[in-house]
Design a protein around this motif. Structure first.
Motif, PDB file in Angstrom:
ATOM      1  N   GLY A  75      -3.540   0.741  -2.526  1.00  0.00           N
ATOM      2  CA  GLY A  75      -2.682   1.913  -2.424  1.00  0.00           C
ATOM      3  C   GLY A  75      -2.756   2.784  -3.660  1.00  0.00           C
ATOM      4  N   VAL A  89       0.436   3.884  -3.076  1.00  0.00           N
ATOM      5  CA  VAL A  89       0.010   5.288  -2.956  1.00  0.00           C
ATOM      6  C   VAL A  89       0.932   6.182  -3.774  1.00  0.00           C
ATOM      7  N   ALA A 135       0.821  -1.208   0.000  1.00  0.00           N
ATOM      8  CA  ALA A 135       0.000   0.000   0.000  1.00  0.00           C
ATOM      9  C   ALA A 135       0.856   1.259   0.000  1.00  0.00           C
ATOM     10  N   PHE A 136       1.966   1.239   0.724  1.00  0.00           N
ATOM     11  CA  PHE A 136       2.856   2.393   0.768  1.00  0.00           C
ATOM     12  C   PHE A 136       3.362   2.750  -0.621  1.00  0.00           C
ATOM     13  N   GLY A 165      -2.588  -5.007  -1.147  1.00  0.00           N
ATOM     14  CA  GLY A 165      -2.230  -3.714  -0.589  1.00  0.00           C
ATOM     15  C   GLY A 165      -1.808  -2.731  -1.656  1.00  0.00           C
ATOM     16  N   SER A 166      -1.071  -3.220  -2.651  1.00  0.00           N
ATOM     17  CA  SER A 166      -0.613  -2.365  -3.736  1.00  0.00           C
ATOM     18  C   SER A 166      -1.780  -1.806  -4.533  1.00  0.00           C
ATOM     19  N   GLY A 210      -3.996   6.595  -3.756  1.00  0.00           N
ATOM     20  CA  GLY A 210      -3.123   7.646  -4.280  1.00  0.00           C
ATOM     21  C   GLY A 210      -3.729   8.350  -5.479  1.00  0.00           C
ATOM     22  N   HIS A 267       6.159  -4.337  -7.129  1.00  0.00           N
ATOM     23  CA  HIS A 267       4.828  -4.044  -7.665  1.00  0.00           C
ATOM     24  C   HIS A 267       4.609  -4.603  -9.069  1.00  0.00           C
TER      25      HIS A 267
END
Length: 344
Positions: free
Chosen positions: A263, A20, A16-17, A259-260, A267, A233
């Motif tokens: 994210g 975003v 996720a980090f 999560g990606s 974003g 990713h």
């Protein structure tokens, strides 16, 4: 706090980090593969392709720096674990690129546009995720495995620095850093491009997102209690993983890819609000919808055969200079060029 989190939760947060950052890059920096190809072929502008090259170079420098520091074990990465089958990878890349032109987006681009309110992209996401799993673990899975096995080329090498290491004796890390720096410098060789600060920031940010994925996944694989695939990713099979998670988290739980995906959506949504571009859009032309559905199917099938998409092979695999990465990137470009020519 971290000690109380499961490995899957940690991986999802890492994904996720970086997601975003990628979503913001797409909406604020116009980071888009198909857009870069269109600009190069029809607008006589290489700026967005150079932005892509800068992202690859930065990601490569970061990845090999991690490897040299002992924070990334390259043989554990997913692109080193798989057998080398270049023929289906190239054919899959051609299909993906052609499908991307028909759909008007890749999987990553569709997520970024959906985050800005484009419901047409939601259709692409659904169809692409389902078709990917149709080949990955569905009815065509055995055929895929047969093709990969029949076309496998026996080699102990999985990256170009390994090949050059065998020829020159120079370390894999040094060779990787030199090649990645060369790619970055090639991207920066245009004075006009260097003056565009937004492009530079976007390219560096995307490269950093890929490096964060490698670092986070490797940390969980080293310190966690589960068997973890070390990857960064990509946006094909994670679309299917996200659908499984949303339908039944017990059947398909949290992953890096889930999560990606979330994210990127977050974003992109934030970026569209910042730019004032968020608005709901839908498809009004049945012919356009047909093209998008066919394109999404081709992208799902093609990306699984190529072991990655514009982000997965085009940047993540390229960042560790995997053997298939430039072949797939070239195939995607050629397939997209053919599709754009037919449409335009």
């Amino acid at each position: 706090m971290i000690d109380n989190m499961s490995d899957s939760m940690l991986l999802a947060l890492v994904g996720a980090f970086g997601g975003v950052i990628l979503g913001l890059a797409a909406r604020l920096g116009r980071f888009c593969t198909l857009g870069a190809i269109e600009d190069a072929l029809y607008q006589n502008s290489s700026d967005r392709l150079r932005m892509w090259g800068l992202a690859i170079g930065v990601a490569g420098i970061g990845s090999f720096a991690l490897a040299g520091s002992g924070y990334l074990n390259l043989p554990e990465t997913i692109y080193h674990q798989e057998a080398w089958s270049p023929l289906p990878a190239v054919l899959g890349a051609l299909a993906f690129g052609y499908g991307m032109a028909l759909a008007g987006n890749c999987g990553f681009g569709a997520l970024a546009r959906f985050g800005g309110g484009d419901l047409r992209s939601f259709v692409i996401i659904l169809v692409m995720g389902i078709s990917a799993y149709f080949v990955l673990s569905g009815p065509l899975a055995n055929l895929r495995l047969f093709i990969l096995s029949a076309t496998e080329i026996e080699t102990s090498f999985r990256s170009y620095p390994e090949v050059l290491n065998a020829l020159t004796g120079a370390s894999v890390t040094t060779l990787g850093l030199v090649i990645s720096a060369g790619i970055a410098l090639l991207a920066l060789s245009s004075g006009a491009f260097v003056k565009k600060r937004k492009h530079l920031i976007t390219g560096v940010a995307v490269g950093f997102a890929i490096v964060s994925g490698w670092a986070g996944a490797q940390w969980v694989a080293t310190n966690g209690f589960s068997v973890v695939e070390v990857h960064s990713h990509t946006f094909t099979s994670p679309l299917g993983e996200t659908l499984l998670f949303l339908m039944t988290s017990s059947g398909g739980g949290l992953t890096f890819g889930v999560g990606s995906v979330f994210g990127v959506l977050a974003g992109a949504f934030a970026g569209s609000l910042i730019k004032g571009h968020f608005r709901w859009e839908a498809c009004e032309d049945p012919r356009e919808l047909k093209r998008q559905v066919v394109g999404a199917v081709l992208m799902g099938f093609g990306a699984i055969m190529a072991m990655g998409c514009t982000i997965g092979q085009g940047i993540s695999a390229f960042s560790i200079l995997a053997l298939n990465a430039p072949l797939v990137f070239a195939g995607i470009f050629a397939g997209a060029a053919l599709g754009l020519r037919q449409l335009i």
